[in-house]
Design a protein around this motif. Structure first.
Motif, mmCIF file in Angstrom:
data_model
loop_
_atom_site.group_PDB
_atom_site.id
_atom_site.type_symbol
_atom_site.label_atom_id
_atom_site.label_comp_id
_atom_site.label_asym_id
_atom_site.label_seq_id
_atom_site.Cartn_x
_atom_site.Cartn_y
_atom_site.Cartn_z
ATOM 1 N N TRP A 184 0.607 4.794 5.469
ATOM 2 C CA TRP A 184 1.389 6.315 5.577
ATOM 3 C C TRP A 184 1.753 6.532 6.858
ATOM 4 O O TRP A 184 2.527 7.153 7.270
ATOM 5 C CB TRP A 184 1.417 6.556 4.219
ATOM 6 N N ARG A 187 4.465 4.979 9.133
ATOM 7 C CA ARG A 187 5.415 5.037 8.276
ATOM 8 C C ARG A 187 6.004 5.986 8.384
ATOM 9 O O ARG A 187 7.242 6.492 9.135
ATOM 10 C CB ARG A 187 5.654 4.695 7.029
ATOM 11 N N HIS A 188 4.836 7.378 8.376
ATOM 12 C CA HIS A 188 5.746 9.040 8.635
ATOM 13 C C HIS A 188 6.334 8.983 9.885
ATOM 14 O O HIS A 188 6.636 10.589 10.806
ATOM 15 C CB HIS A 188 4.702 9.797 8.649
ATOM 16 N N ILE A 283 10.059 4.360 2.639
ATOM 17 C CA ILE A 283 9.106 4.373 1.710
ATOM 18 C C ILE A 283 8.925 3.116 0.754
ATOM 19 O O ILE A 283 7.879 3.498 -0.012
ATOM 20 C CB ILE A 283 9.735 5.805 1.147
ATOM 21 N N VAL A 317 6.958 4.254 -4.381
ATOM 22 C CA VAL A 317 6.703 4.151 -2.670
ATOM 23 C C VAL A 317 6.843 3.033 -2.647
ATOM 24 O O VAL A 317 5.824 2.119 -4.100
ATOM 25 C CB VAL A 317 5.329 5.081 -2.800
ATOM 26 N N VAL A 321 1.728 0.977 -0.434
ATOM 27 C CA VAL A 321 1.091 2.263 0.282
ATOM 28 C C VAL A 321 0.027 2.927 -0.062
ATOM 29 O O VAL A 321 -1.424 3.811 0.426
ATOM 30 C CB VAL A 321 2.275 3.056 0.986
ATOM 31 N N GLN A 322 0.569 3.480 -1.483
ATOM 32 C CA GLN A 322 -0.025 4.407 -2.512
ATOM 33 C C GLN A 322 -1.911 4.035 -2.754
ATOM 34 O O GLN A 322 -1.698 2.543 -2.129
ATOM 35 C CB GLN A 322 0.441 4.075 -3.779
ATOM 36 N N PHE A 327 -2.143 8.152 3.163
ATOM 37 C CA PHE A 327 -1.360 8.405 1.745
ATOM 38 C C PHE A 327 -1.568 9.667 1.221
ATOM 39 O O PHE A 327 -2.919 10.618 1.150
ATOM 40 C CB PHE A 327 -1.585 7.771 0.919
ATOM 41 N N VAL A 332 4.710 12.485 0.476
ATOM 42 C CA VAL A 332 5.432 11.796 0.670
ATOM 43 C C VAL A 332 6.279 12.566 -0.297
ATOM 44 O O VAL A 332 7.698 11.620 -0.100
ATOM 45 C CB VAL A 332 4.844 10.310 -0.360
#
Length: 426
Positions: A184, A187-188, A283, A317, A321-322, A327, A332
């Motif tokens: 995450w 990705r962010h 996401i 999501v 990733v979770q 995370f 999110v």
């Protein structure tokens, strides 16, 4: 008499010298080959000199790039070998190349063809990308225009394009060639970087620019997974006093704003819409359209909106990733809400990219506006009974929906029927 003898001797020496030069050239041609000899005999161009083929077509800081000859790029890519192909865009393939100085580059070979479409993309992209500089925009190293060949040379991105990582599961790669997994935090970081690149194009560059083709395959990742927006062949300079213009469609369906796809109205908010769709892809690790899924899940913004309405947005999501590194549920959920703000049906209701970046990076616990329902057609109404009464009901229902508004409302700018180009309509 002495003067005549001197002239005769001088003439003989000149003839002899010319003959020696011709013989030496013949020997070199025989042993070095025609290709090398042509390169040696070609007039050297000053590094700051703009080639003749750009005259009258280009503007911008052209002296920041290198002008390669075709032989050099053919050698760098091993004759454009299939094994060196990094990907393929709408205008042609991209190859990995290694220059004589050891630098790795990405070489895009444009398909000019009879339509000349690649030709216009070539000039547009060189002009566009030499006029802008930002850490989240890909850097053009150089170009080549020789005969019918049109090639663009970019900095090489170690982690290639975002789509090859995001959609790897769908493409079922072999374990040995599986791309890296994006947690995450990464990705962010990618989402924020893309947002900053678009903010620069829309609000901070000397000329406001609409990219028109923001999608996963046009986002490149460097060795630290910093994103760089690429492929400016469809981009347009956008006059500051122009709120929107009606133009021929260009872009990728699924990422395209409804007002542009249906009515040809283009603003910077079309890029904002594409960004919102792309964020939902990042996401969820799924493509914006997947016809293999159940009907209600096939179109990603529609699926995301239903989950949001049901307060189940975290189900969107990627399961990997979770619970992974970095995370944070609250963060999110915030990013999902920002993405839905970007895909709202009306351009004026979508936030500017500077506002998007502010919301993505804000440290305090501030509230953000609730998004409106995205624009998509009601499949139930469109696929229902086909008698006249049902058809009328479906039409009325669609007209109440955002998508129906775009399809039923006439455009007020029909007189503008072509895109603004580099010459601003000349």
């Amino acid at each position: 008499m002495a003067a005549a003898d001197t002239s005769r001797v001088f003439l003989i020496l000149i003839i002899a010298l010319v003959m020696v030069i011709v013989v030496l050239l013949g020997i070199c041609w025989r042993f070095l080959g025609p290709g090398i000899m042509r390169r040696l005999l070609r007039p050297r161009r000053c590094p700051s000199e703009v080639p003749e083929y750009f005259s009258g077509n280009m503007s911008g800081n052209l002296r920041t790039i290198t002008y390669f000859d075709y032989v050099t790029l053919k050698k760098a890519t091993k004759d454009f070998h299939q094994k060196n192909q990094l990907g393929r865009g709408g205008f042609g393939p991209v190859y990995l190349g290694k220059l004589d100085d050891g630098r790795k580059v990405a070489v895009k070979q444009l398909s000019v063809g009879k339509s000349g479409q690649g030709e216009s993309e070539f000039f547009m992209e060189v002009n566009m990308i030499t006029s802008i500089q930002h850490k989240n925009l890909v850097r053009l190293v150089g170009c080549c225009s020789e005969g019918t060949e049109r090639l663009l040379v970019y900095e090489y991105m170690k982690n290639k394009s975002l789509d090859k990582i995001l959609f790897a599961a769908a493409d079922a790669p072999a374990p040995a060639s599986a791309p890296p997994f994006l947690n995450w935090r990464t990705r962010h970081q990618i989402i924020i970087g893309i947002g900053r690149g678009l903010q620069y194009l829309h609000e901070e560059s000397n000329l406001r620019i609409v990219h028109r083709d923001i999608k996963a395959s046009n986002i490149l990742l460097d060795d630290k997974f910093q994103p760089k927006i690429s492929d400016f062949g469809l981009a347009r300079f956008f006059p500051e006093d122009q709120t929107y213009l009606s133009t021929a469609f260009a872009g990728t369906l699924g990422y395209t704003a409804p007002e542009y796809a249906i009515r040809g109205e283009l603003t910077v908010k079309a890029d904002t819409y594409s960004f919102g769709v792309l964020v939902l892809e990042i996401i969820s690790s799924r493509k914006n359209t997947d016809l293999n899924l159940p009907n209600e899940m096939q179109y990603l913004p529609e699926h995301a909106w239903r989950l949001y309405e049901q307060s189940k947005i975290l189900e969107l999501v990627d399961g990997r990733v979770q619970g992974g590194e970095g995370f944070e549920e609250k963060e999110v959920m915030l990013v999902c809400q920002i993405a839905l703000l970007c895909v709202q049906p009306y351009p004026n209701s979508r936030p500017a990219m500077s506002e998007v970046v502010r919301m993505l990076t804000m440290k305090t616990d501030q509230s953000i506006p609730a998004p409106a329902k995205p624009a998509f057609l009601d499949r139930k109404n469109l696929n229902g009974d086909r008698d006249a009464a049902s058809s009328d009901t479906a039409t009325m229902e669609m007209m109440r929906s955002p998508a129906g508004y775009w399809m039923m409302t006439p455009s007020p700018m029909l007189e503008v029927d072509r895109p603004y180009d580099m010459s601003f309509g000349k």
